[in-house]
Enzyme design. Structure first.
Site, PDB file in Angstrom:
ATOM      1  N   SER A 141       0.829  -1.197   0.000  1.00  0.00           N
ATOM      2  CA  SER A 141       0.000   0.000   0.000  1.00  0.00           C
ATOM      3  C   SER A 141       0.874   1.262   0.000  1.00  0.00           C
ATOM      4  CB  SER A 141      -0.958  -0.047   1.193  1.00  0.00           C
ATOM      5  OG  SER A 141      -1.932   0.971   1.116  1.00  0.00           O
ATOM      6  N   HIS A 185      -4.361  -0.432  -4.226  1.00  0.00           N
ATOM      7  CA  HIS A 185      -5.816  -0.632  -4.068  1.00  0.00           C
ATOM      8  C   HIS A 185      -6.509  -0.217  -5.378  1.00  0.00           C
ATOM      9  CE1 HIS A 185      -5.128  -1.009   0.286  1.00  0.00           C
ATOM     10  NE2 HIS A 185      -4.372   0.067   0.185  1.00  0.00           N
ATOM     11  N   GLU A 241      -5.400  -5.243  -4.967  1.00  0.00           N
ATOM     12  CA  GLU A 241      -5.098  -5.794  -3.648  1.00  0.00           C
ATOM     13  C   GLU A 241      -4.695  -7.265  -3.745  1.00  0.00           C
ATOM     14  OE1 GLU A 241      -8.355  -5.010  -1.032  1.00  0.00           O
ATOM     15  OE2 GLU A 241      -8.073  -2.830  -1.109  1.00  0.00           O
TER      16      GLU A 241
END
EC number: 3.4.15.6
Length: 275
Positions: free
Chosen positions: A127, A169, A196
């Site tokens: 992330s 994401h 993801e």
């Protein structure tokens, strides 16, 4: 893009068990020295210790948490010594702007850069920890607003690699528009969108290979014929001609220098035939 000895491993967020297992398989030795940096997390100590325990559960014997924030500067002599012998540096998720703020301009980051260029080290992150890997990163732009001039924003990343945007994401949060906008605004950059539980390994600073069950989106602005971005005012929608997109899954790679989509199976077949 100059060839480098280190590897970058970036995950798009979500469940990161696959990333931890991949790092474990890539480094092989259970004695490898792993440094976890959780500065991006909202609760960095808790997050850092959780990842430390996760690596230890995989059999790694030398895992440490590096606490860097407002009251714990990056350039502690102890931290510099630990980075000098690290085999893996792992960045957690959270706020990528915060993470870059506390690393950029430090001797610690300079040391990481040198190690990445000259040593067989792994720089990994999920992330926010993936988004900071390039010299620029996207930090704003949502939904249809992301295709309005001025809504998509970028800032300085940590510069392990240059001229790419890594967005995370990607499918789950509808980030195609902002990555396309970023590449259209800076066509010298290649955009890489990570779903993801899916990620990339960048080898030699060039070869982008996919791992995980999902799709990696590559947006290449090298062939753009027209863009209205320099012509319109803020708050106006953008128009772009000939923005190229590729979809990669496990078994495929993208070569950044050559702007080339490849099947790894074909490369193996060629090497067998030529051998």
């Amino acid at each position: 893009m100059e060839p480098v000895k280190g590897k970058l491993i970036a995950l798009g967020g979500g469940d990161d068990d696959g990333l931890i297992k991949l790092i474990r398989s890539e480094i092989c030795a259970v004695t490898s020295h792993i440094e976890v940096i959780a500065t991006a997390a909202s609760t960095p100590e808790e997050s850092g210790m959780a990842y430390k325990e996760a690596f230890e559960e995989m059999g790694c014997h030398s895992v440490h948490f590096m606490h860097i924030d407002e009251t714990n500067p990056a350039d502690k002599p102890e931290y510099l010594q630990r980075i000098a012998k690290a085999d893996v540096i792992f960045f957690t998720g959270g706020d990528q702007v915060r993470l870059a703020k506390f690393l950029n301009g430090t001797a610690l980051l300079d040391s990481m850069h040198r190690r990445y260029r000259t040593d067989d080290i792994i720089i990994a992150g999920t992330s926010a920890g993936a988004a900071i890997m390039s010299d620029r990163m996207i930090y704003n732009g949502y939904g249809h607003y992301s295709l309005i001039k001025g809504e998509m924003k970028t800032t300085e990343g940590c510069s392990f690699i240059k001229n790419i945007f890594i967005d995370t994401h990607f499918a789950e949060r509808g980030r195609f528009g902002r990555l396309a906008h970023a590449v259209a605004h800076d066509p010298a950059y290649i955009g890489i969108g990570l779903s993801e539980e899916t990620g990339i390994i960048i080898k030699e600073g060039d070869q982008v290979e996919v791992f995980g069950p999902g799709v990696v989106t590559v947006i290449d602005g090298g062939g753009i014929k027209f863009s209205n971005i320099p012509l319109v005012a803020d708050n106006e929608p953008i128009a772009v001609e000939n923005l190229k997109m590729h979809l990669l899954v496990h078994g495929y790679r993208y070569c950044l220098r050559e702007h080339l989509f490849q099947s790894l199976a074909q490369e193996v077949s060629k090497s067998v035939v030529n051998g």
